[in-house]
Design a protein around this motif. Structure first.
Motif, mmCIF file in Angstrom:
data_model
loop_
_atom_site.group_PDB
_atom_site.id
_atom_site.type_symbol
_atom_site.label_atom_id
_atom_site.label_comp_id
_atom_site.label_asym_id
_atom_site.label_seq_id
_atom_site.Cartn_x
_atom_site.Cartn_y
_atom_site.Cartn_z
ATOM 1 N N TYR A 52 0.811 -1.763 -0.167
ATOM 2 C CA TYR A 52 0.006 0.134 -0.164
ATOM 3 C C TYR A 52 1.146 1.558 -0.085
ATOM 4 C CZ TYR A 52 -3.842 -2.528 0.267
ATOM 5 O OH TYR A 52 -5.456 -3.867 -0.205
ATOM 6 N N VAL A 56 0.469 4.211 -2.998
ATOM 7 C CA VAL A 56 0.458 5.370 -2.492
ATOM 8 C C VAL A 56 1.214 6.610 -3.057
ATOM 9 C CG1 VAL A 56 0.311 7.206 -0.514
ATOM 10 C CG2 VAL A 56 -0.932 5.449 -0.101
ATOM 11 N N PHE B 25 -9.083 3.628 3.477
ATOM 12 C CA PHE B 25 -7.432 3.282 3.753
ATOM 13 C C PHE B 25 -8.141 1.963 4.403
ATOM 14 C CE2 PHE B 25 -2.990 1.884 5.365
ATOM 15 C CZ PHE B 25 -3.307 1.594 4.435
ATOM 16 N N GLU B 28 -10.059 -0.384 2.539
ATOM 17 C CA GLU B 28 -9.320 -1.634 1.678
ATOM 18 C C GLU B 28 -8.679 -2.357 2.246
ATOM 19 O OE1 GLU B 28 -6.958 1.860 -0.556
ATOM 20 O OE2 GLU B 28 -6.406 0.099 -1.604
ATOM 21 N N ARG B 65 -1.157 1.951 8.667
ATOM 22 C CA ARG B 65 -2.557 3.000 9.268
ATOM 23 C C ARG B 65 -1.863 4.530 9.020
ATOM 24 N NH1 ARG B 65 -7.895 2.414 12.513
ATOM 25 N NH2 ARG B 65 -7.709 4.687 11.908
ATOM 26 N N HIS B 68 0.432 5.006 6.423
ATOM 27 C CA HIS B 68 0.028 5.815 4.907
ATOM 28 C C HIS B 68 -1.117 7.016 5.558
ATOM 29 C CE1 HIS B 68 -4.148 4.847 1.721
ATOM 30 N NE2 HIS B 68 -3.736 6.046 2.966
ATOM 31 N N GLN B 72 0.275 10.177 3.185
ATOM 32 C CA GLN B 72 -0.316 10.888 2.159
ATOM 33 C C GLN B 72 -0.171 12.954 2.594
ATOM 34 O OE1 GLN B 72 -3.005 10.497 0.176
ATOM 35 N NE2 GLN B 72 -3.253 7.994 0.323
#
Lengths: 114, 879
Positions: A52, A56, B25, B28, B65, B68, B72
């Motif tokens: 993941y 991204v 997410f 997902e 997470r 991620h 982001q």
């Protein structure tokens, strides 16, 4: 030092993801992870989650795009597909990779012969 | 190429939508887990095992997470917010330190911005004319005037033959004109200029047209341009004014245009009406050579001022032979200088001095900030080491130091803006009329930003420096090593502060001493209890001289009736200014050979008999004028002491006859009066003579000053005087002021400059004291253990204090030595601003050094006494 190494690994993973999407068409995260494992004949068993971060990064660079869809088991899943820009990047990277691999191969042969 | 840009854009987008991205997410990941679980089920695991295995395969969800999220959003922005919170907490925790740094920065920024805002329009800003750097003022400079001037005949010669200029143009000295618009009479400021005056300055009228060559012909009908302000005041800005006829000095004049709103006369005079000078080349040379002008020119492309001067010189020499009386030639010289220099003539030095002193203050402030930040950094080494040990990256620590430093800079900057505003108001109020273009002084944004940048750089440079140093483990155990290298650096900083402060102090004490001399000098007259009322008769009302004579006679009769309880006099001018002088060599002594042809100008005044008594001017020989002489046909003269000495040496002048201006009229000398300051307060007095104002004489002139010496409160007399004037001519403007106030005006600029430089010196001194105090406190804190050991070994508190004082001594020694050298350079530079004080005045230097040393001793006293009070037991135990 450590940073450089992880960067190479990241780059490799990104390249594999791109290649997978190019060959297989739109796939969700699980699909991509499975495919990479299969192709590498289970040599590369990764924590599937790491995929993941790669996704991204590729999204941010605009090399892939993502869209919501339904998975095989009818769950909501995000499907990623390679973009035109992504293909261009892929061919450039592949070429580059092959050149490096070629050089590496020759260097290693040289070492064996000694 | 722009890949990173796309990434940043996407991250910024991500930062704003982080919550939704998080939810997406999560979904997902859920679906990924579900797929993995199904795969495991297919392999035959139990549902429980399948789910567990799926989670293992995927990896830690929380960590995923987190990663991620970091990818982001904008993690550094969040870190910044954290740093800011932390920095604010630190600022609040050390309010003293924060206040000192912020105030220091604010002072530096505020003072430099305010002063720059005042001097910028004088020294740097463009003049309001296109290609202003080509504009020059040209003319003769002689003892008659402080500024260069010209005469009509020379102007015509130069105009015809000059080569260095595109244009050379002229204006007559400005004056009052009587204007009649409809039935309303007004007195306005008017200037008569050559036809190409505005063209030379590349200015076009806002409406209407410029003067044409025909308008400027000797007998052409009068046309006028109005200033924008006058147009607004008198005509309400009505464009229909063009073509209207007004009455100017009793003659019809047609309005042909209006000057632009931003227009300025080149010598900064006020203007309401501009008209053609209509100079007449056909008049005899003798007439034209006694008619004065100001001449301005625009240099040709690529011609420098020096070149122009060289090329004009032959022409100048030639016309001087024709136009300047032989006795004045040795003292006349050619001036070609930039228009800016002409405009700021007498404030140039003061402006540079103020700018220089404020830059010095700014330097001291920056050094102080650097010093304080360094001290703090050392004090916080331990904390930094601790945080590094707990896992903070060096980049993170540096970023945090940067954030804190920036906070200081920012706070100081905001306070500095306020300080700049307040100081600018203060300066504008103090300076009143002493600096030109004060109305144009605005807070200059560029300077504000520059000053802000300067102090932020100082704060950042020295705030971040310590974070660059790799945190060492030993700092964790309470900084035993003082970091000698940095201490030397800090001492050097303080020494520099001391040096700069000393230079500022010397400048201030020189100026203050000079001001004191100026205040206490003998004027030659006693301004106390004297009231003056000055006026200028309007041209049109007093045109036949008989009207003037009647006015003066009646005025004298009326004013004598005022019960002032003292004496009364009438004169055409009063000190500390002179009137228009006459060449010394025009005078002759009866029965003596002609006087030497050099010797500059002689001032003269026409006075009534009461003048010497009223002004308090001593009669040194002979007697003052008497009332009975006023009606007699004689023209008695009184000489000033300087003039008497010069003409007669040791001979007794009383009783001799002299001729004043070559008209064959011999005047008896009846007395010798003490010298008065008639050349301003700073220049040595010119020789002077007095003539008696004759009753019914037609030589009185349009200007007059009435003087009263009174035993009453002068303020009580003012309404009386005004009433008598109003009874004679209600429309006549009269300026009533005390003699002391009048004299005081001449001291305002020196006082203003001395006050500001003194203020900056005081601030610089304060900052230097803070710097010194900071370094010493730091040294003492660093050496607590050493002091403890020494005391344990038998050192007395006094020895410890001496040890600290030694540091002070070495610092001060370096600083004072450098400062003295700087002071001498400065003093030489400001010599022109000093009155009767030598630039190397030992008293001023001594005063400056004393103030500095005493302040330093005070600043050092607290840390050194703290050192002396160190308890050895405590000092040793704390390690």
């Amino acid at each position: 030092m450590t940073k450089d190494r992880s960067e190479i690994l990241q780059g490799t993973l990104d390249l594999m993801v791109l290649q997978t999407l190019d060959a297989m068409g739109p796939l969700h995260g699980y699909g991509i992870a499975r495919r990479i494992e299969q192709i590498s004949e289970e040599v590369l068993r990764l924590n599937q989650g790491t995929i993941y971060a790669s996704l991204v990064r590729l999204l941010q660079k605009g090399w892939i795009s993502g869209a919501w869809g339904a998975s095989e088991n009818n769950r909501k899943a995000k499907f990623y597909s390679i973009t035109r820009r992504g293909r261009k990047q892929l061919s450039a990277e592949t070429e580059n990779w092959e050149r490096i691999a070629g050089v590496m191969g020759r260097v290693l042969q040289l070492a064996e012969r000694r | 190429m722009f890949g990173w840009l796309r990434v940043v854009a996407s991250r910024i987008r991500g930062w704003f939508t982080i919550r939704r991205l998080d939810e997406d997410f999560q979904q997902e990941l859920d679906s990924h887990l579900a797929l993995l679980t199904e795969e495991n089920l297919r392999r035959g695991l139990t549902p429980e095992e399948a789910r567990r295995a799926a989670r293992v395969r995927l990896g830690g969800v929380t960590q995923l997470r987190e990663t991620h999220r970091e990818l982001q959003g904008l993690p550094w922005l969040e870190a910044l917010a954290q740093d800011l919170r932390y920095a604010l907490r630190m600022l609040r925790k050390n309010p003293g330190f924060t206040a000192v740094v912020v105030v220091t920065i604010a002072l530096g920024i505020g003072a430099s911005t305010a002063v720059f805002s005042v001097v910028d329009p004088l020294l740097f800003r463009r003049l309001p004319y296109p290609q202003d750097d080509q504009l020059v003022s040209v003319g003769y400079l002689g003892p008659v005037d402080n500024n260069e001037f010209n005469v009509v005949s020379s102007y015509f010669d130069w105009r015809q033959a000059q080569t260095p200029f595109q244009f050379i143009t002229a204006m007559r000295p400005g004056g009052e004109c009587d204007v009649l618009i409809g039935d309303t009479p007004r007195q306005v400021r008017c200037y008569a200029v050559a036809a190409d005056f505005l063209k030379t300055f590349r200015i076009r009228p806002a409406i209407g047209r410029d003067f044409s060559a025909e308008d400027d012909q000797p007998r052409a009908p009068t046309v006028v341009l109005l200033s924008y302000g006058f147009w607004q005041r008198a005509f309400g800005g009505d464009a229909k004014v063009l073509g209207k006829t007004i009455t100017l000095n009793e003659e019809p004049a047609q309005v042909i245009g209006v000057l632009p709103k931003t227009f300025e006369m080149p010598q900064l005079g006020d203007i309401d009406v501009m008209l053609p000078a209509r100079l007449d080349a056909s008049r005899p040379r003798s007439a034209n050579s006694s008619s004065f002008l100001r001449t301005f020119a625009r240099l040709r492309e690529g011609v420098s001022i020096e070149q122009a001067r060289d090329r004009l010189r032959p022409l100048f020499e030639e016309s001087m032979q024709k136009d300047v009386p032989v006795e004045l030639r040795s003292e006349a010289r050619l001036v070609v200088r930039s228009l800016r220099d002409r405009q700021i003539h007498d404030v140039k030095r003061a402006s540079w001095l103020l700018l220089g002193s404020v830059i010095a203050l700014f330097l001291v402030a920056c050094i102080n900030v650097a010093n304080l930040m360094l001290a703090r950094a050392v004090a916080r080494r331990r904390e930094l080491a601790m945080r590094a040990a707990l896992g903070a990256g060096r980049g993170r620590l540096m970023r945090q130091a940067l954030t804190e430093s920036l906070m200081f800079g920012l706070l100081g900057g905001v306070a500095g803006c306020g300080a700049a505003w307040v100081l600018l108001r203060l300066i504008v109020n103090l300076a009143a009329d002493q600096m030109p273009r004060l109305d144009q002084a605005r807070i200059d944004l560029r300077v504000l930003l520059f000053a802000l940048a300067g102090s932020i750089v100082a704060a950042v440079l020295f705030g971040v420096a310590p974070a660059l140093e790799r945190p060492r483990a030993e700092f964790l155990f309470g900084g035993r090593t003082a970091g000698t290298g940095r201490t030397v650096f800090r001492k050097a900083l303080v020494a520099a502060q001391v040096a700069i402060s000393l230079v500022l102090l010397t400048g201030a004490s020189l100026l203050v001493r000079s001001l004191a001399k100026l205040e206490n000098q003998s004027l030659g007259f006693q301004p106390e209890h004297v009231l003056s009322a000055s006026f200028t008769l309007r041209h049109h009302r007093y045109q036949p001289t008989s009207a003037q004579i009647t006015f003066y006679d009646e005025l004298e009769a009326r004013l004598k009736r005022i019960p002032a309880g003292g004496s009364f006099a009438l004169s055409d001018s009063i000190p500390p200014r002179g009137s228009m002088g006459r060449p010394y060599s025009n005078m002759r002594i009866f029965g003596h050979p002609p006087l030497a042809p050099d010797g500059g100008m002689v001032e003269f005044r026409r006075v009534t008999p009461g003048y010497f008594q009223t002004m308090g001017i001593a009669i040194l020989a002979g007697r003052a004028f008497t009332e009975s002489e006023c009606a007699s046909g004689e023209s008695p003269v009184i000489l000033s002491a300087t003039l008497a000495r010069r003409m007669f040496g040791n001979e007794n002048p009383v009783g001799q006859q002299i001729e004043l201006d070559g008209n064959g009229h011999w005047c008896p000398i009846v007395g010798v009066a003490a010298d008065t300051r008639n050349n301003g307060l700073t220049d040595p007095p010119d020789p002077e003579y007095y003539r008696l104002r004759m009753k019914g004489s037609d030589e009185l002139g349009a200007s007059g000053v009435v003087l009263f010496r009174t035993s009453l409160d002068p303020a009580a007399l003012v309404p009386w005087i005004r009433k008598e004037f109003a009874a004679l001519d209600p429309s006549l403007p009269v300026t009533v002021e005390t003699m002391e106030g009048r004299v005081q005006r001449f001291r305002e600029r020196p006082r203003f400059v001395a006050l500001l430089v003194g203020l900056f010196a005081a601030l610089g001194l304060l900052l230097a004291a803070v710097g010194l105090y900071g370094v010493l406190s730091f040294l003492v804190a660093q050496q607590t253990r050493e002091i403890g050991v020494r005391m344990a070994l038998g050192a007395r508190p006094r020895d410890i204090a001496v040890q600290v004082q030694k540091h002070v001594g070495s610092l001060m020694g370096m600083g004072v030595a450098a400062g003295l050298a700087g002071s001498l350079v400065l003093a030489r530079a400001i010599r022109g601003l000093l009155f009767e004080i030598s630039p190397t005045d030992p008293i001023s230097l001594l005063a400056a050094v004393t103030v500095l040393v005493v302040t330093a001793a005070l600043a050092a006293w607290i840390p050194s006494s703290r050192a002396a009070r160190v308890d050895p037991a405590l000092a040793l135990r704390c390690e």
